[in-house]
Scaffold this motif. Structure first.
Motif, short mmCIF file in Angstrom:
data_model
loop_
_atom_site.label_atom_id
_atom_site.label_comp_id
_atom_site.label_asym_id
_atom_site.label_seq_id
_atom_site.Cartn_x
_atom_site.Cartn_y
_atom_site.Cartn_z
N TYR A 181 38.01 33.18 48.54
CA TYR A 181 38.20 34.49 48.65
C TYR A 181 37.01 35.27 48.55
O TYR A 181 36.31 35.24 47.46
CB TYR A 181 39.55 35.03 48.02
N ALA A 182 36.87 36.07 49.49
CA ALA A 182 35.71 37.23 49.19
C ALA A 182 36.24 38.49 48.27
O ALA A 182 37.37 38.83 48.42
CB ALA A 182 35.28 37.94 50.38
N VAL A 183 35.50 38.78 47.31
CA VAL A 183 35.98 40.07 46.34
C VAL A 183 35.65 41.18 47.21
O VAL A 183 34.27 41.59 47.14
CB VAL A 183 35.23 39.91 44.91
N VAL A 184 36.38 42.10 47.75
CA VAL A 184 36.18 43.33 48.55
C VAL A 184 36.79 44.34 47.99
O VAL A 184 36.27 45.48 48.52
CB VAL A 184 36.43 42.94 50.29
N GLY A 185 37.87 44.23 47.16
CA GLY A 185 38.45 45.50 46.81
C GLY A 185 39.31 45.22 45.62
O GLY A 185 38.97 44.19 44.77
N GLU A 186 40.28 45.97 44.95
CA GLU A 186 40.87 46.13 43.68
C GLU A 186 41.61 44.86 43.63
O GLU A 186 41.71 44.07 42.42
CB GLU A 186 41.59 47.15 43.44
N GLY A 187 42.38 44.43 44.71
CA GLY A 187 43.07 43.13 44.82
C GLY A 187 42.57 41.60 44.33
O GLY A 187 42.82 41.18 43.46
N THR A 188 41.50 41.69 45.10
CA THR A 188 40.89 40.33 45.14
C THR A 188 39.81 40.47 43.80
O THR A 188 39.50 39.50 42.98
CB THR A 188 39.95 40.01 46.29
N ARG A 189 39.28 41.79 43.47
CA ARG A 189 38.77 41.69 41.93
C ARG A 189 39.74 41.15 41.00
O ARG A 189 39.25 40.55 40.07
CB ARG A 189 38.15 43.22 41.86
N ARG A 190 40.99 41.71 40.66
CA ARG A 190 41.75 41.19 40.04
C ARG A 190 42.23 39.91 39.95
O ARG A 190 42.50 39.10 39.00
CB ARG A 190 43.00 42.32 39.82
N LEU A 191 42.09 39.45 41.28
CA LEU A 191 42.59 37.74 41.64
C LEU A 191 41.48 37.22 40.97
O LEU A 191 41.62 36.07 40.28
CB LEU A 191 42.74 37.66 43.19
N SER A 192 40.33 37.49 41.05
CA SER A 192 38.96 37.08 40.46
C SER A 192 39.09 36.89 38.94
O SER A 192 38.26 36.10 38.14
CB SER A 192 37.69 37.18 41.10
#
Ligand SMILES: Cc1cc2nc3c(=O)[nH]c(=O)nc-3n(C[C@H](O)[C@H](O)[C@H](O)COP(=O)(O)OP(=O)(O)OC[C@H]3O[C@@H](n4cnc5c(N)ncnc54)[C@H](O)[C@@H]3O)c2cc1C
Ligand code: FES
Length: 276
Positions: A76-87
């Motif tokens: 996944y690409a970290v593009v916003g808050e959701g993917t930042r928290r996923l990372s």
């Protein structure tokens, strides 16, 4: 009920690995019973713990689902808050995902050679498609594009080169890399690499996933050569199961389909491509 035949359901997952694999791109390997129910091209809806203000799940494709071990790889690409928290999810941390969602790739009716085209973070479902073809003995070539060298997932590209190839098999494969800036592989877009391959080889089927303009270009080229083409589309999603109508896909017959339940994989000839 999903297209794989498995009932769409809520499953727990536990993070096994969560690491950066290229500039801006992360890979999470998790363990979940859902891995046994997913078909290549379907997607999952991931819930990231921590912030109750983010109630929507994140729709994500997968690169690999191992039914025996229960391992599931998402890239996944970290593009916003959701993917930042996923990372930021740690090894051993648990959450839930809904799946299997949507329709996956169809196996080609004509078992002739296939051409797979991935742009950017379109790589995961294309990697899963390659695994499906390798397992069924269908030969294929691959084009993988990225903006620049540091955004290519080198590990997955290496696997694409060797996947299903064994001593004595007649399955030589071209894996062509492109970058917009020429820092790795051919300089230019994946569609240019695709044109080169189409000039030299015959393909029965094209599979593509990437940014919308890229898929429109791939669809146009495939249709101009009368080659069947499947595309995995992305739309903003709310519910992910057909209830909110926010993931419309315009079709050439003037109707609208839902990306989450009718797709995300569509026959490229059915899609009304925007030319602007
Ligand atoms: C079926 C499907 C499969 C997907 N598979 C993958 C995948 O394998 N890997 C991956 O990195 N991403 C994938 N995506 C996109 C991913 O869902 C979004 O990047 C993610 O939801 C962004 O969440 P966020 O909270 O980090 O960003 P947000 O803050 O919600 O948004 C940040 C940016 O991302 C854009 N964005 C948000 N949601 C989507 C979406 N659904 N489609 C396109 N752009 C979006 C927004 O417009 C905004 O510009 C997929 C989307 C769909 C619909
Ligand atoms: S996301 Fe709600 S209908 Fe598709």
């Amino acid at each position: 009920m999903s297209a794989s035949g498995a009932k769409t359901n809520l499953h727990e997952f536990v993070v096994q690995e969560n690491e950066q694999v290229a500039e801006g791109l992360w890979r999470m390997r998790c363990n979940t019973a859902l891995a046994a129910e997913l078909a290549p091209g379907q997607f999952v809806q991931v819930s990231v713990p921590a912030d109750a203000s983010h109630i929507l799940r994140i729709p994500l494709s997968f690169a690999r689902a191992d039914a025996r071990s229960g391992e599931l790889d998402i890239v996944y690409a970290v593009v916003g808050e959701g993917t930042r928290r996923l990372s930021a999810m740690a090894v051993g941390q648990a959450s839930t995902m809904v799946g299997p969602c949507g329709n996956g790739w169809w196996l080609p009716q004509d078992q002739g050679r296939a051409l797979l085209v991935a742009g950017g973070v379109g790589l995961p479902p294309i990697f899963a498609c390659a695994s499906m073809l390798a397992q069924t003995g269908v030969g294929f070539d691959v084009v993988v594009g990225a903006q620049t060298a540091s955004r290519h997932c080198v590990g997955y590209v290496d696997e694409l080169r060797s996947m299903g190839i064994h001593e004595g098999c007649d399955c030589a494969r071209k894996v062509v890399l492109t970058t917009d800036d020429g820092t790795l592989g051919m300089r230019g877009f994946v569609t240019q690499a695709m044109e080169n391959l189409l000039a030299e080889h015959t393909y029965a089927q094209v599979y593509a996933c990437g940014p919308n303009p890229m898929m429109a270009g791939v669809a146009k080229l495939s249709m101009s050569k009368d080659i069947a083409c499947e595309v995995s589309l992305e739309r903003m999603m709310g519910c992910g199961f057909g209830a909110c109508s926010c993931c419309n896909v315009a079709l050439v017959d003037g109707t609208q389909a839902l990306c989450c339940t009718d797709g995300p994989v569509f026959d490229a000839r059915r899609v009304q491509w925007q030319t602007r």
